[in-house]
Design an enzyme around this catalytic site. Structure first.
Site, mmCIF file in Angstrom:
data_model
loop_
_atom_site.group_PDB
_atom_site.id
_atom_site.type_symbol
_atom_site.label_atom_id
_atom_site.label_comp_id
_atom_site.label_asym_id
_atom_site.label_seq_id
_atom_site.Cartn_x
_atom_site.Cartn_y
_atom_site.Cartn_z
ATOM 1 N N GLY A 30 -4.970 -22.514 -106.738
ATOM 2 C CA GLY A 30 -4.984 -22.350 -105.279
ATOM 3 C C GLY A 30 -4.804 -20.900 -104.899
ATOM 4 O O GLY A 30 -4.913 -20.014 -105.742
ATOM 5 N N ASN A 31 -4.564 -20.643 -103.621
ATOM 6 C CA ASN A 31 -4.276 -19.277 -103.182
ATOM 7 C C ASN A 31 -3.311 -19.337 -102.000
ATOM 8 O O ASN A 31 -2.917 -20.413 -101.562
ATOM 9 C CB ASN A 31 -5.569 -18.523 -102.850
ATOM 10 N N ARG A 32 -2.946 -18.169 -101.504
ATOM 11 C CA ARG A 32 -1.839 -18.077 -100.559
ATOM 12 C C ARG A 32 -2.234 -18.336 -99.098
ATOM 13 O O ARG A 32 -1.408 -18.174 -98.209
ATOM 14 C CB ARG A 32 -1.195 -16.684 -100.675
ATOM 15 N N SER A 33 -3.453 -18.726 -98.823
ATOM 16 C CA SER A 33 -3.839 -18.957 -97.424
ATOM 17 C C SER A 33 -3.016 -20.109 -96.828
ATOM 18 O O SER A 33 -2.941 -21.198 -97.399
ATOM 19 C CB SER A 33 -5.326 -19.284 -97.332
ATOM 20 N N ALA A 97 -10.046 -19.339 -97.186
ATOM 21 C CA ALA A 97 -10.030 -18.607 -98.457
ATOM 22 C C ALA A 97 -10.484 -19.602 -99.525
ATOM 23 O O ALA A 97 -9.666 -20.277 -100.152
ATOM 24 C CB ALA A 97 -8.636 -18.070 -98.734
#
Ligand code: PMT
Length: 222
Positions: A30-33, A97
């Protein structure tokens, strides 16, 4: 002067949040969005009179008033939802994102800790934004985002051209308090022939300013 009816009659499609690409039933990439920027865009567009559909990745945010929301998890699901909602849209704003890579296979069972190393094969996800910009049902205005940590203008203009966008909003996510997760943002907005700055402020204010630029581009009067 108020912009409250500036997008009246317009249909806006917004993507927001991260995508989670599953490795096995308990792990993902995943990512930090947080989704805050995309949700602020959806909320402000609805407040400006637009009919808004929000395609949301996995985030913990309430649905903005007057907005139709479709929840997705993976990039492939986000693509399917965006393409299904595309006909009749006037504007697409891609604030999500989206993961650039996903595991080639998602394991059906939890992967066991057997070796000292674990190799994952990742494959590219489809570029949803580029696909929308080249689609026969292309909205009149296609707006991308670019999250950069340096050389903002060069990378943003590269994405504007390569993805054939009308506009790209670049955030310098190396700056403290800007971009991912936080409540504020600042954007440099590029078209083929202009650069405009949206100063640091709450994401709602930044979203409103970006949507005013979109309305200007569509030549929508008050
Ligand atoms: O969600 P927040 O915590 O509020 O943070 C906001 C944000 C930083 C996520 C947002 O402002 C932002 O910059 N979103 C885009 C982040 C990003 O993925 O940028 P990119 O440079 O990797 O992608 C460029 C554009 O292509 C983006 O519009 C993205 O939605 C789109 N894309 C990317 C890959 C892909 N497979 N499909 C896409 O549509």
């Amino acid at each position: 002067m108020t912009d409250n009816a500036r997008l009246a009659g317009m249909r806006l499609l917004v993507s927001a949040g991260p995508t989670f690409e599953d490795i096995d039933p308990v792990r993902f990439l995943g990512n930090r969005s947080s989704g805050k920027m995309g949700f602020a865009l959806a909320a402000e567009a609805a407040a400006m009179g637009a009919q808004v559909t929000l395609i949301a990745g996995p985030v913990a945010l309430p649905t903005p008033a007057g907005v139709r929301r479709i929840d997705v998890r993976r990039a492939l699901e986000m693509r399917t939802a965006v393409l299904a909602e595309l006909p009749g849209q006037d504007v697409f704003v891609a604030a999500a994102a989206v993961a650039d890579y996903m595991p080639e296979h998602t394991a059906a069972q939890k992967i066991k800790k057997t070796g000292d190393t674990l190799t994952l094969v990742l494959v590219k996800t489809p570029d949803i934004l580029a696909e929308v910009a080249g689609h026969p049902e292309r909205p009149r205005c296609v707006v991308g985002f670019a999250a950069e940590t340096g050389d903002l203008e060069r990378y943003a203009l590269g994405k504007l051209r390569e993805k054939r966008l009308d506009m790209i909003a670049a955030n310098d996510v190396s700056q403290p308090g800007v971009g991912f997760e936080c409540d504020d943002n600042a954007l440099s907005v590029f078209t083929a022939d202009a650069r405009q700055e949206i100063p640091f402020g709450p994401k709602s204010q930044v979203a409103r300013a970006l949507l005013v630029l979109v309305a200007d581009r569509l030549d929508l009067k008050l």
